[in-house]
Design an enzyme around this catalytic site. Structure first.
Site, mmCIF file in Angstrom:
data_model
loop_
_atom_site.group_PDB
_atom_site.id
_atom_site.type_symbol
_atom_site.label_atom_id
_atom_site.label_comp_id
_atom_site.label_asym_id
_atom_site.label_seq_id
_atom_site.Cartn_x
_atom_site.Cartn_y
_atom_site.Cartn_z
ATOM 1 N N ASP A 110 45.693 50.156 42.609
ATOM 2 C CA ASP A 110 46.612 49.051 42.306
ATOM 3 C C ASP A 110 46.235 48.272 41.044
ATOM 4 O O ASP A 110 46.798 47.210 40.786
ATOM 5 C CB ASP A 110 46.689 48.097 43.498
ATOM 6 C CG ASP A 110 45.341 47.447 43.810
ATOM 7 O OD1 ASP A 110 44.307 47.974 43.371
ATOM 8 O OD2 ASP A 110 45.332 46.408 44.500
ATOM 9 N N GLU A 111 45.298 48.789 40.247
ATOM 10 C CA GLU A 111 44.888 48.105 39.017
ATOM 11 C C GLU A 111 44.837 49.102 37.865
ATOM 12 O O GLU A 111 44.296 50.203 38.017
ATOM 13 C CB GLU A 111 43.497 47.474 39.175
ATOM 14 C CG GLU A 111 43.430 46.339 40.170
ATOM 15 C CD GLU A 111 42.017 45.803 40.276
ATOM 16 O OE1 GLU A 111 41.806 44.600 40.045
ATOM 17 O OE2 GLU A 111 41.115 46.601 40.598
ATOM 18 N N ASP A 152 47.617 44.114 37.952
ATOM 19 C CA ASP A 152 47.185 44.256 39.343
ATOM 20 C C ASP A 152 48.389 44.059 40.259
ATOM 21 O O ASP A 152 49.151 43.100 40.096
ATOM 22 C CB ASP A 152 46.107 43.213 39.654
ATOM 23 C CG ASP A 152 45.831 43.083 41.135
ATOM 24 O OD1 ASP A 152 45.037 43.872 41.658
ATOM 25 O OD2 ASP A 152 46.427 42.182 41.781
#
Length: 417
Positions: A104-105, A9
């Site tokens: 973002d993960e 993350d």
């Protein structure tokens, strides 16, 4: 062989990218949002801003009141997408099993990479170093034998620890995870937390320790007879059970195609104000359906309305005689549904949804219109928009004051590119 799965993350993803692009803001609190709209929301805030009371989804004006020295930077969505793709390439240099979960993960199955790069913790450190040097983004990495445990390791522990790395396995799940409040379990939000509280289940362990049959019984009493599948999902999550593999590309078949807008309610007071935007949403839903190769048989319209004193919302759907992705077949139904349930207050939100999807390579012909010709025409228009931009061909209604086609064409995901 037991798998080793990582969830990586990016910390304060948008804000971290902006701080890397602006070294002069290195020691300043930075947030991403529209500085020209104090009523807009904060999309991301760096740790320095969060320590001063700024939070994601907070109004820009409220954030500036709490932190007057806050630097608010307008979002650049195309840049964030490009950085996300670069990070994916970094991950793919370690393993070919990379599954994006959000911008973002990302999940990584590194089971086959352990012999090359060392332990899971060593791979996590390697990821942190490579991503930080390449993008300026600090990564938090959760480690587990499956995606569920890796995700909960990231959210509940890696994000809060100094190293940004945490390993959650069946050996320490009872000690570390089960004592946490139930709202910290993956896919449990406020409404479900209230249901669990009324069942006497306040921690993740309260669910995990229950016999599955007993948990199903409590769920049926609270949520009805159709809750067995939901009960089994939550019980497996609490116990760290997840057989789903890390899959590259799209995770599942598309089930819903929708499009919506948050609105300035002062501008959308009458049906004449609303119709241009409604038509644009219908056009975009149909265009997406054709792009993905689907037709839908159920259409729905949802709206929120207020006059500053009274507020209400509604969502209604209707089944069509046959699956379609043509605007002239969906538009009149959406308009009729809207007028039937709209109370006449100014709108703050409007969205259109197409469900009950089926592939568009087989469809019902019509004796009274050349449906095949209509579909070819719309796909030709789609091709022109793909090549020359979404405003290459527009409807005349998009020239009206309350339409948003030109403004949205310069944005990505509702934000400036």
């Amino acid at each position: 062989m037991q798998r080793t799965v990582l969830m990586a993350d990016g910390q304060s993803f948008y804000a971290s990218i902006e701080k890397a692009a602006h070294p002069e803001y290195r020691d300043k609190p930075v947030a991403v949002g529209d500085p020209a709209r104090r009523s807009g929301i904060i999309l991301a805030a760096c740790p320095a801003a969060k320590s001063r009371g700024v939070s994601t989804a907070q109004r820009v004006g409220e954030a500036l009141a709490k932190c007057p020295e806050l630097v608010v930077i307008r979002p650049r969505m195309q840049t964030y997408i490009s950085v996300s793709l670069l990070i994916t390439e970094i991950f793919e240099s370690i393993t070919d099993q990379v599954e994006p979960f959000s911008i973002d993960e990302q999940f990584l199955d590194v089971t086959g990479s352990l012999a090359l790069f060392g332990s899971a913790e060593e791979i996590a450190h390697l990821i942190q170093t490579r991503v930080k040097l390449s993008t300026g983004v600090w990564s938090r990495v959760g480690i587990g034998p499956n995606k569920i445990l890796a995700k909960m390791a990231t959210d509940n522990f890696a994000k809060k620890g100094p190293t940004g790395i945490f390993k959650l396995t069946h050996d320490n799940i009872e000690k570390d995870l089960w004592s946490l409040p139930v709202h910290q379990m993956f896919m449990v939000a406020g409404r479900m937390t209230s249901h669990f509280a009324r069942m006497g289940l306040h921690t993740i362990g309260d669910i995990a320790r229950l016999d599955l049959g007993e948990f199903k019984k409590r769920m049926r009493c609270r949520m009805g007879r159709q809750s067995d599948i939901q009960a089994e999902y939550y019980w497996q999550t609490a116990n760290g059970i997840d057989p789903s593999p890390v899959v590259t590309g799209m995770r599942s078949q598309i089930k819903v195609i929708n499009h919506g807008r948050a609105l300035k309610w002062q501008a959308y007071r009458t049906i004449e104000d609303i119709e241009p935007l409604m038509l644009e949403l219908i056009v975009e839903v149909c265009r997406r359906a054709r792009r993905y190769g689907y037709m839908g048989r159920v259409v729905a319209v949802g709206a929120a309305e207020t006059d500053g004193h009274r507020s209400s919302s509604f969502g209604r759907q209707r089944t069509l005689p046959r699956p379609t992705h043509l605007e002239h077949e969906i538009g009149p139904v959406i308009r009729s549904l809207f007028l039937e349930h709209w109370k006449g207050l100014p709108l703050t939100h409007l969205h259109i949804t197409l469900t009950d999807l089926s592939r568009d390579d087989v469809y019902q012909l019509d004796l009274f219109e050349n449906r095949e010709q209509l579909i070819r025409r719309e796909k030709t228009v789609d091709a022109l928009k793909e090549r020359f931009g979404p405003t290459a061909i527009i409807r005349a209604s998009s020239l009206l004051k309350t339409a948003q086609a030109f403004e949205r064409a310069a944005q990505i995901g509702g934000h400036w590119a």
